[in-house]
Each structure stands twice: as C-alpha cells, then as structure tokens.
Scaffold this motif. Structure first.
Motif, PDB file in Angstrom:
ATOM      1  N   SER A  96       0.812  -1.216   0.000  1.00  0.00           N
ATOM      2  CA  SER A  96       0.000   0.000   0.000  1.00  0.00           C
ATOM      3  C   SER A  96       0.843   1.262   0.000  1.00  0.00           C
ATOM      4  N   HIS A  97       2.159   1.114   0.190  1.00  0.00           N
ATOM      5  CA  HIS A  97       3.001   2.304   0.301  1.00  0.00           C
ATOM      6  C   HIS A  97       4.412   2.006  -0.201  1.00  0.00           C
ATOM      7  N   LEU A  98       4.987   2.997  -0.884  1.00  0.00           N
ATOM      8  CA  LEU A  98       6.361   2.915  -1.378  1.00  0.00           C
ATOM      9  C   LEU A  98       7.156   4.101  -0.850  1.00  0.00           C
ATOM     10  N   ASP A  99       8.303   3.819  -0.240  1.00  0.00           N
ATOM     11  CA  ASP A  99       9.237   4.861   0.183  1.00  0.00           C
ATOM     12  C   ASP A  99      10.588   4.497  -0.416  1.00  0.00           C
ATOM     13  N   LEU A 100      11.043   5.298  -1.376  1.00  0.00           N
ATOM     14  CA  LEU A 100      12.232   4.950  -2.158  1.00  0.00           C
ATOM     15  C   LEU A 100      13.112   6.170  -2.383  1.00  0.00           C
ATOM     16  N   THR A 101      14.408   6.024  -2.084  1.00  0.00           N
ATOM     17  CA  THR A 101      15.399   7.057  -2.393  1.00  0.00           C
ATOM     18  C   THR A 101      16.431   6.448  -3.334  1.00  0.00           C
TER      19      THR A 101
END
Length: 356
Positions: A96-101
C-alpha cells in the motif's frame, strides 16, 4: 459432566461456524476462494540510457508495516520495458506504500518518492491475471491456462518519474505513476565505503563518467535530457494491427507485444488481434501468421508523431497499423491508416523473419 460435553460441543459449533463464514466471505461468484496474497519478487528498472541506483527503499502494507525492501542490486542495467535484477526482495502481502530514495546518474541528483500505492487496483490485477500456454496434452495440443503476475517492478526515469508495474510471463501492466522529489543525500552515506577526500560534485562527475554511455553524453550535450518522454509513452491510442497479404488469405493468428510505456501482453488468437484496444505506442512486436513469423521494432518518436497527427485529424476514430509483406515474407512495408489518411512508416526495423 454432561454440561461439560455440551459446552465443548457448543464451542466446536461456534468455531466451525466462524470458519464457514470466513470461507464464504472469501469465495468468488463461481465458488472459488478469493486470494488476498500473491507471491512476488521486487525489481528496479530505469531507461537504459539513464541508469539509477537505489539508496534505500521499502514496500509497506496498509498498516505501514514492512513487507520487503526495494533491492539494492547496483546500477540498473536493463531498460524501461523490462524488469530489473532480482536480488532476494519480495513478499505476498499487497503493498500500500512505497518509500524509495535513489540516485539518477545522468541528472547527478538524488530523488525520493514517498507515496501510497493503489492497493485495491493491485489486488484486482493479481486476481484477474492472464492466460498462458500450458503443457501439451496427449494429442500434442497446447492448452491455454490461467496464470497471474509474480513480480512488482519499479521504474525510475529522469525528472523524478516513477512508474510501478506488475509483471509475469510476458505480461506487464502499469499500476500507477508517481512523482519523486529531489533531495540532498550525503554521498558518503550512500557509498559502501566513504571517501572523505572527495566532494559531492566529484562523486557525481565520476559516476556520470563511468555509468553514462558516450552516445548518451553526446545526446545530452546536444539536446539535453528528454524530460517528459516517459509520460508521452503513457498516452493511449485506440488501434490494432492488420495484415494485408498479397493473396488476401493470410492473417495474424496471434502476437506478443511490448509497448513503450512498459506494458506487454500476449494476444492468443486472431479474434483478439482483430479487436481495437486502447494502448500506448508499440515498441517490439512478435507476430504469428499462418505460416510465417516476424518481429518488428518501432521507433518511438515516429510512432508518437504519426499517432498524434491521426488523433488531430480524427480524434474519435480508431487506427490501423497495416503490415504489407512481400511475396515470400522477406520484408514488410508498414502503413498507419485512419479513415482515408495513410502514412507510411520509415523508421521501423524488421528484426527477424522465420517459419515458412
């Protein structure tokens, strides 16, 4: 004692009822169990000319609990239309969520996307799946069988464009398009081994020199990075492929297509090929004819220009991409047609022809 037995039987009845209700709740219209979990691997991709590298990334569920990481598999080596390298990251819960650097070497920038994913759409696509060829039966006939996706691919293009696809067995569907934001990351926190005598600018210059091809460097100097191209790829047009054989007897019996927007699919019979579909412009298409087969690669800029012109002339009309083979299928002409307007393509490439 009798009261104890009755109580135990009552508890068993309650438990059985709960299980039955749970099964009924998870059953589809045809009585099938509706799955909520699908195993998948996660990969990272980017346009071949504009490689990126993951700094840190995670997928989370609706409770913001960790499902898996986005793989740190080094510099991307694939392309926009294909999956990246598998590096042991995956799961089965719907994200449900993507956190990408990540770092974009051509742009000399770090980007971060921290956004929700359309969980219900992802779940629906997993459930819908697609048809694939199964194993031959006793008569040598190859049946079509139900299958579904087994991968989630995250693509990062210049300008902070991030696209998420489901992929599996020659099928790929876009889930969503996200927008990353430029951020500042200390290169020593990104490097596996800090180099304190190196400036941030020197780091970017060195990585640019190593990871960007000479042809891409020349193109960037000449015309700049083509920002916006990957959003243009996502535009949809209503069209189909048509065969115009010399004897009017042959036809397209099926095809495998890869589009510039990263989606792909197999059309398994002539009827599905004959139907107009809303799709982005084609990139690489394998055609099955009655006797022959051919693979044709289309030029992105030419297709966008020709389709754009047809849309201006006839905004609500479907488009035909007409394949005209010569006598022995040694070569093809390709014409894009809408009503009485015809435009011959010049920049396509017949990659191979086989069969006969």
């Amino acid at each position: 004692m009798k009261f104890g037995v009755a109580r135990i039987n009552f508890i068993r009845l309650v438990i059985s009822t709960i299980i039955l209700l749970s099964l009924l709740h998870n059953c589809g219209k045809e009585g099938k169990i509706v799955k909520h979990k699908f195993p998948y691997m996660v990969t990272m991709s980017a346009p071949k000319e504009y490689p990126i590298e993951v700094h840190i990334g995670v997928l989370k569920d609706e409770k913001k609990e960790l499902i898996c990481g986005v793989p740190k598999a080094g510099v991307t080596t694939g392309s926009w239309q294909y999956d990246g390298v598998e590096a042991g990251q995956g799961g089965s819960r719907i994200p449900s969520h993507l956190d990408l650097t990540y770092v974009s070497y051509a742009e000399k920038k770090f980007w971060r996307v921290d956004a929700d994913l359309p969980k219900e759409k992802i779940l629906q696509l997993f459930r819908e799946g697609f048809m694939v060829e199964g194993n031959p039966d006793s008569n040598g006939e190859i049946p079509w069988e139900e299958s579904t996706y087994d991968g989630i691919t995250i693509g990062a293009a210049p300008g902070g464009v991030v696209v998420v696809w489901l992929s599996g067995n020659h099928h790929r569907r876009e889930v969503c398009r996200l927008q990353a934001k430029e951020i500042s990351v200390d290169k020593n926190k990104f490097r596996p081994h800090p180099q304190y005598d190196e400036t941030q600018e020197q780091f970017f210059d060195k990585k640019y020199s190593i990871n960007i091809s000479d042809s891409t460097k020349t193109a960037i100097v000449k015309t700049g990075i083509p920002f916006g191209s990957w959003d243009k790829y996502r535009e949809k047009y209503t069209y189909r492929f048509v065969l115009a054989p010399y004897d009017n007897k042959d036809k397209i019996t099926g095809l495998y297509r890869i589009n510039y927007n990263g989606e792909s699919e197999i059309l398994m019979n002539a009827k599905s090929v004959e139907t107009y579909k809303s799709d982005s412009v084609p990139y690489d298409v394998n055609f099955d004819f009655t006797k022959y087969n051919a693979e044709i690669v289309f030029n992105d800029q030419e297709m966008l220009e020709v389709f754009g012109e047809m849309r201006k002339l006839y905004p609500d009309q479907p488009i035909d991409i007409v394949l005209v083979p010569d006598f022995m299928y040694n070569d093809f002409k390709v014409v894009v047609q809408c009503k009485d307007k015809k435009i011959a393509l010049e920049k396509f490439k017949v990659k191979r022809i086989w069969g006969g």
